[in-house]
Scaffold this motif. Structure first.
Motif, PDB file in Angstrom:
ATOM      1  N   ARG A 101       6.808  -7.370  -1.273  1.00  0.00           N
ATOM      2  CA  ARG A 101       5.549  -6.650  -1.556  1.00  0.00           C
ATOM      3  C   ARG A 101       4.402  -7.659  -1.695  1.00  0.00           C
ATOM      4  O   ARG A 101       3.900  -7.943  -2.749  1.00  0.00           O
ATOM      5  CB  ARG A 101       5.662  -5.747  -2.769  1.00  0.00           C
ATOM      6  N   ASP A 103       2.318  -5.630   6.061  1.00  0.00           N
ATOM      7  CA  ASP A 103       2.807  -4.304   6.382  1.00  0.00           C
ATOM      8  C   ASP A 103       4.317  -4.411   6.584  1.00  0.00           C
ATOM      9  O   ASP A 103       4.797  -4.513   7.704  1.00  0.00           O
ATOM     10  CB  ASP A 103       2.087  -3.851   7.658  1.00  0.00           C
ATOM     11  N   ILE A 104       5.062  -4.448   5.475  1.00  0.00           N
ATOM     12  CA  ILE A 104       6.516  -4.640   5.568  1.00  0.00           C
ATOM     13  C   ILE A 104       7.232  -3.427   4.989  1.00  0.00           C
ATOM     14  O   ILE A 104       6.954  -3.018   3.867  1.00  0.00           O
ATOM     15  CB  ILE A 104       6.962  -5.903   4.801  1.00  0.00           C
ATOM     16  N   ARG A 105       8.142  -2.846   5.764  1.00  0.00           N
ATOM     17  CA  ARG A 105       8.957  -1.730   5.288  1.00  0.00           C
ATOM     18  C   ARG A 105      10.411  -2.159   5.263  1.00  0.00           C
ATOM     19  O   ARG A 105      10.834  -2.936   6.108  1.00  0.00           O
ATOM     20  CB  ARG A 105       8.872  -0.543   6.248  1.00  0.00           C
ATOM     21  N   TYR A 106      11.138  -1.589   4.309  1.00  0.00           N
ATOM     22  CA  TYR A 106      12.564  -1.894   4.256  1.00  0.00           C
ATOM     23  C   TYR A 106      13.372  -0.606   4.398  1.00  0.00           C
ATOM     24  O   TYR A 106      13.053   0.401   3.767  1.00  0.00           O
ATOM     25  CB  TYR A 106      12.904  -2.583   2.929  1.00  0.00           C
ATOM     26  N   ASP A 150       0.845  -1.195   0.000  1.00  0.00           N
ATOM     27  CA  ASP A 150       0.000   0.000   0.000  1.00  0.00           C
ATOM     28  C   ASP A 150       0.877   1.240   0.000  1.00  0.00           C
ATOM     29  O   ASP A 150       2.058   1.190   0.312  1.00  0.00           O
ATOM     30  CB  ASP A 150      -0.940   0.001   1.205  1.00  0.00           C
ATOM     31  N   ALA A 151       0.294   2.341  -0.364  1.00  0.00           N
ATOM     32  CA  ALA A 151       1.104   3.528  -0.622  1.00  0.00           C
ATOM     33  C   ALA A 151       0.906   4.627   0.411  1.00  0.00           C
ATOM     34  O   ALA A 151       0.889   5.798   0.084  1.00  0.00           O
ATOM     35  CB  ALA A 151       0.798   4.049  -2.016  1.00  0.00           C
ATOM     36  N   SER A 152       0.770   4.255   1.669  1.00  0.00           N
ATOM     37  CA  SER A 152       0.602   5.287   2.689  1.00  0.00           C
ATOM     38  C   SER A 152       1.934   5.973   2.952  1.00  0.00           C
ATOM     39  O   SER A 152       2.989   5.388   2.772  1.00  0.00           O
ATOM     40  CB  SER A 152       0.058   4.655   3.968  1.00  0.00           C
TER      41      SER A 152
END
Lengths: 580, 580
Positions: free
Chosen positions: A121, A126-129, A39-41
């Motif tokens: 992705r 909800d994964i951030r790098y 998602d693009a938040s």
């Protein structure tokens, strides 16, 4: 909206649904995860600490590292109830078993890497790098300190808070503090290392081809020394030999005769962890190929021109060399060393975890892969607890029936017991217990604690450390992801063995490694394979097995296609020797 | 001899006869030279000077550079009567028109390079390659000084003697001595530059994705500035735009909106050397794409954070940026500058040669490609010599018959005359001469020297410098090789035009450039093509023409296959964003 041309539509179809690409891939090997968009938040504000998102009650999982263990964890994590952050200086996963192939251009570096962002992705996750290096773990306050590795505008530090920390940072090459190794040898752990070695090999050939050199000097420049007779060192030596004999020979015909490859190994044999048949075959093949294998030869010092070795006989000799590749084993990264000091593990080689991969002395930090080692619990340490748990009627003695009731929990908790029974060819625990009481009828056996202790006194000899391989790391990652996927469920219905030293059951079954075999490519389209049940296969057929397995294990269809097309290209055009 | 397996035999067949590979290549585009092995005699001893081989009376030709000009010369040289030595710090030829594609991973770096040793291993040719940099040309003593670029064991110098020297070292990026450019901008001339830009682009995206940054900071990091609106700058901007919109957007969705690309051009339009229709189309397309094209904007200073520009209006403004790519034109390499001083050309921009590519002021040095410029002889300088040569009967006047006899030699020696006649739509020289004598009958015309001079007074306005393109360099290389191939033959039977200032004829016809058109890829599968006879084509069809031409122009079947498979890969999987 503008009308799409046929090209664009076709291109997008492939782009958005990578599974279509199966159509164009040569083999129908398994693999390839379903991809979707993250998602693009917007990302957090300018504060010093990465903020927990408003109203976000999700547990924060922080993963350090994007190697085999970390990536396997991320690929297998499916529970959307976590807020996952990945911190690693490498924004890609590298298929490291093909690194030796990259050193000579059999496979291109880019064919064995996949952006970690592409891997994570996943739908609903909800994964951030963050492309950064963790330089300090603060277990007390559940924080890690990170530094951007980016070289654009100076370094920038930030802090990430966690509820669970997954340490999968791997290891670094071990120089054993031998003087000159760090400065003069090339290593083979990262993709950049392999690329540097590739340039280095071509460098040597170009340099040796220059005018105004004596044959002696040329020989020195073209002397390639590999230190370490493990799978990596052996495969590199084999690759280099193939490269020289299949490709280089046509472009540098005048110096071809001067090339020499030497493999130094401190132990008695190369490929020590393999079956004896493989070791012998490899040593014979290398001898035939003209690779000088020197076993029992320990490197004591490396200068910019020579390597000093000490032979088994005590004799010290000096070998002039053009390029040296160091591949002798793994050492601990400084940040891990520092963390180990914090938690009282200063004297260990790697982070000690329990059988559930949790770091000993912590409650929310897990460690896996090359930076960790499972500290198996000894039966003898827990023998009283085991006895009293098994002795349900508190009679002070253990009956055959009582022993049988608890044996599956014992075997699950202490796998060495199962191994021991198997090696002794005993199908029943009571047969083992009976050994000390030969005169008693099997079913009416009764042991007191001392007798029980003595019956089990040998089982801990079966404990073995797991090797530091990609296979172990990948299985650990998948295991831990599975635990995280079912955390709540197993909290309610524990599925693990009895807690012998406490009450109730463990939440999860402990990690168990399944060995699927190991390859040692020996060059000239020959590979040795050691498969489960001591099945050994050597030759061309194993080479094709190797091709298939390595193709199927690729992390994405893109890398799979690229690796296969690299092999095809090499087969048709040979390896490229441009120094880029 | 051991029996070969089917695999080995098949593999060798492909290896030894690269033409077989046509079978597996997608298109049947032309190209691919016949390859054979170089002989394997040993190379020279340890003296300071590369020795002439014993009994070797062959003329020594030394080629400096392995770019378009040097490689084209080597590919076309067929006369085995030369002893050829190639000196270049790059052991490969790079297909530079695809460099902008490498910056974003549309094509891999390795797909556009071919080892020079692979190119030169021709049958019966005595060609050696040294990986070194020439740092001094000693025209007096016919020697060059070289330094090994090898970084292994310090630098090593050596001297090479020549009979003929071919200078094809190309140029370097021109910073116009604007402060900060060298330190802060990336260039786009070499393969390494393109690789560095690729890593730099990903760096910016990773950096902008880090936590703890304000949107303002992220915007700054994601501001890509391209300086120079020539074909390279424009193509890079277009590639970057495609990369961001087709690939990056999926992996970095949170920062996508913050990306900005700015193209700075000091002149009034980008792509100034192209037809007006193309310029306009490009500017409109870039505007639609959101690329900010700022024409009339001159860079005056670059710091590590900002670029200062001066607009046409005199206004100075500062632009914060994340990455700047400098692509404004070419400058002279130091070794060439030093050599120009030696031969009295200190004030020129590039090595001046005559129409036969021989460096002015020397007798055995040729220069071609970007480091050279042809100093066309003016008709007005030689007008007396031309007149007296044409006036065969020494009557002091030129008749129509005399003029007609000499006109083809004049046109060949002074191509501007032919161009002038063509532009004036005159098919006969006499029509031109007649212009000043309107009252005289055409066939009975007679001009004295002053009248002749006045008739030709305008022709030199047609002289034009050749552009610094791959096309020019390649044609020059082929031309010079042809001259060298037929040196002896043409010595005996000169085929060139009359020597107006001397006696006899020139040995060779002078070099003539044939323009086959030029491409400007504008992104989104759209390319503008300016073809001969002012034919302009813009859009998807030109993109496919571009694909075909660039595939067909590859130097080997290997690179051709790789480039085509890179395009295919990009079409299916998109571009890779791993930072390696």
């Amino acid at each position: 909206m503008k009308t799409l041309t046929l090209y664009e539509r076709f291109s997008r179809a492939f782009h958005d649904y990578p599974h279509l690409s199966k159509l164009v891939v040569l083999f129908t090997v398994s693999g390839g995860g379903l991809l979707a968009y993250a998602d693009a938040s917007p990302i957090g504000g300018p504060q010093g600490i990465v903020p927990a998102e408003a109203g976000n009650k999700k547990k924060r999982v922080v993963v350090l590292g994007t190697g085999w263990a970390g990536t396997s964890f991320l690929k297998n994590l499916e529970n959307p109830d976590y807020n996952v952050q990945v911190v690693s200086p490498r924004n890609y996963f590298a298929f490291t078993p093909l690194l030796p192939s990259v050193t000579c251009g059999t496979v291109e570096a880019r064919s064995i890497v996949e952006p970690i962002r592409n891997i994570v992705r996943k739908k609903n996750m909800d994964i951030r790098y963050w492309e950064a290096e963790c330089f300090k773990i603060d277990a007390q306050n559940k924080k890690i300190y990170c530094r951007s590795t980016n070289n654009l505008n100076g370094k920038k530090e930030f802090i990430v808070e966690y509820d669970y920390l997954i340490v999968a940072m791997g290891a670094r090459s071990n120089t054993f503090n031998i003087p000159g190794v760090e400065e003069n040898c090339k290593f083979l752990k990262e993709v950049e290392d392999a690329q540097e070695i590739r340039r280095g090999v071509i460098d040597c050939f170009e340099k040796a081809s220059l005018p105004n050199l004596s044959d002696e000097e040329r020989k020195k420049i073209l002397h390639f020394v590999v230190v370490g007779g493990g799978p990596t060192g052996v495969e590199f030596a084999a690759e280099l030999h193939d490269f020289v004999n299949e490709d280089i020979v046509k472009l540098y015909p005048r110096v071809q005769e001067l090339v020499k490859i030497t493999l130094l190994e401190a132990a008695d044999h190369i490929l020590g962890m393999f079956d004896k048949r493989i070791t012998e075959f490899a040593e014979r093949k290398f001898k035939r190929d003209g690779i000088d294998v020197r076993t029992g030869s320990m490197v004591v010092k490396v200068s910019d021109k020579e390597i000093a070795t000490k032979e088994r006989s005590g004799e010290v000799s000096s070998i002039p060399y053009g390029m040296a590749v160091w591949s002798t084993g793994i050492g601990t990264r400084p940040v891990i060393r520092d963390f180990m000091q914090q938690i009282g593990q200063a004297k260990r080689r790697a982070l000690a975890t329990d059988e559930w991969l949790r770091v000993e002395g912590t409650d929310s930090i897990y460690a896996l892969g090359d930076c960790a080692t499972i500290n198996q619990r000894k039966v003898m340490e827990d023998i009283s607890a085991i006895f009293s748990k098994a002795d349900k009627d508190n009679s002070g003695t253990l009956t055959a029936k009582e022993a049988r009731e608890v044996i599956s929990d014992i075997c699950e908790r202490y796998p060495q017991v199962e191994l021991y029974l198997k090696n002794k060819k005993l199908s029943d625990i009571v047969d083992l217990l009976k050994e000390s009481k030969k005169d008693v009828e099997k079913e009416s056996i009764e042991l007191n604690i001392e007798e029980f202790k003595s019956a089990l006194s040998e089982v801990d000899s079966q404990m073995k450390n797991l090797p530091a391989t990609a296979q172990v790391a990948a299985q650990q990652g998948a295991y831990l992801a599975d635990c995280f996927n079912r955390m709540e469920e197993c909290e309610k219905n524990p599925e693990g063995p009895l807690r012998f030293r406490g009450t109730g059951r463990h939440r999860f079954r402990p990690f168990r490694y399944k060995h699927f075999g190991q390859f040692a490519p020996l060059g000239g389209e020959q590979t040795a394979a050691q498969l489960p049940w001591d099945w050994v296969s050597i030759g061309h057929s194993s080479q094709w097995l190797w091709y298939s397995v390595y193709a199927s294990k690729q992390v994405s269809w893109r890398t799979r296609t690229l690796v296969i097309s690299d092999w095809t290209r090499r087969f048709i055009f040979g390896r490229d020797s441009s120094r880029i």
